[in-house]
Design an enzyme around this catalytic site. Structure first.
Site, short mmCIF file in Angstrom:
data_model
loop_
_atom_site.label_atom_id
_atom_site.label_comp_id
_atom_site.label_asym_id
_atom_site.label_seq_id
_atom_site.Cartn_x
_atom_site.Cartn_y
_atom_site.Cartn_z
N GLU A 24 -10.90 -26.55 5.55
CA GLU A 24 -9.48 -26.91 5.46
C GLU A 24 -8.92 -27.08 6.86
O GLU A 24 -9.16 -26.26 7.73
CB GLU A 24 -8.69 -25.84 4.71
CG GLU A 24 -9.05 -25.74 3.25
CD GLU A 24 -8.08 -24.88 2.45
OE1 GLU A 24 -6.97 -24.58 2.92
OE2 GLU A 24 -8.45 -24.52 1.32
N HIS A 54 -1.83 -28.36 5.19
CA HIS A 54 -3.24 -27.99 5.10
C HIS A 54 -3.91 -28.90 4.09
O HIS A 54 -3.25 -29.61 3.34
CB HIS A 54 -3.42 -26.51 4.74
CG HIS A 54 -3.10 -26.15 3.34
ND1 HIS A 54 -1.80 -26.03 2.87
CD2 HIS A 54 -3.91 -25.87 2.29
CE1 HIS A 54 -1.84 -25.69 1.58
NE2 HIS A 54 -3.09 -25.59 1.21
N HIS A 70 -6.99 -29.59 1.06
CA HIS A 70 -7.83 -29.05 0.00
C HIS A 70 -9.05 -29.97 -0.06
O HIS A 70 -9.00 -31.01 -0.71
CB HIS A 70 -7.11 -29.05 -1.35
CG HIS A 70 -6.07 -28.01 -1.50
ND1 HIS A 70 -5.26 -27.95 -2.60
CD2 HIS A 70 -5.68 -26.99 -0.70
CE1 HIS A 70 -4.42 -26.92 -2.48
NE2 HIS A 70 -4.66 -26.33 -1.31
N ASP A 84 -2.25 -20.41 -2.34
CA ASP A 84 -1.02 -20.94 -1.75
C ASP A 84 0.19 -20.27 -2.39
O ASP A 84 1.14 -19.89 -1.70
CB ASP A 84 -0.93 -22.47 -1.95
CG ASP A 84 -2.00 -23.24 -1.20
OD1 ASP A 84 -2.54 -22.71 -0.21
OD2 ASP A 84 -2.28 -24.38 -1.62
#
Length: 140
Positions: A24, A79, A81, A92
């Site tokens: 990530e 960020h 995935h 999250d």
């Protein structure tokens, strides 16, 4: 609430996610007013970067300090995935602080924006703007 973001920032988010895969990527969303004009990459210091992210606190503190000195405002975080959809994961959700910041999540060929509210995340529509418009410069 509608998120405004420049084309350059969207392209950078896709590139950061591609480069970091299978881990990530993460970083900061900066701008002026409600418009995201910069994506500032930060080191992902999570123990298992394939399934988690943790923004380097040094980068976060530097952004706050720059904002106080008149620099761009810290609007939120991003960020990726590498596997899965661009919706907030259970992790999250656990890390939601309700600070009203915007989260961008990059997955496959999409970027989705989320408002971190007191009661969890709310999906936000996005409007793409040109960099000169976002900075208040008239188009020619």
């Amino acid at each position: 609430m509608i998120v405004e973001v420049t084309r350059d920032v969207l392209a950078q988010l896709h590139e950061e996610a591609r480069r970091a895969a299978p881990e990530e990527c993460c970083g900061l969303l900066l701008g002026h007013g409600g418009t995201i004009t910069q994506a500032r990459p930060a080191a992902n210091i999570a123990t298992d970067r394939r399934i988690h992210f943790e923004i380097d606190p040094v980068a976060l503190l530097a952004a706050h300090k720059a904002e106080r000195a008149g620099g761009p405002r810290l609007i939120g975080y991003y960020h990726s995935h590498p596997v899965g959809p661009c919706v907030p994961s259970a992790t999250d959700q656990e890390h939601s602080t309700g600070d009203s910041r915007i989260w961008a999540i990059i997955a496959q060929s999409e970027v989705a924006f989320w408002h971190d509210k007191a009661n969890g995340f709310e999906a936000l529509p996005c409007r793409v703007v040109e960099p000169n418009v976002a900075q208040g410069v008239p188009e020619n």
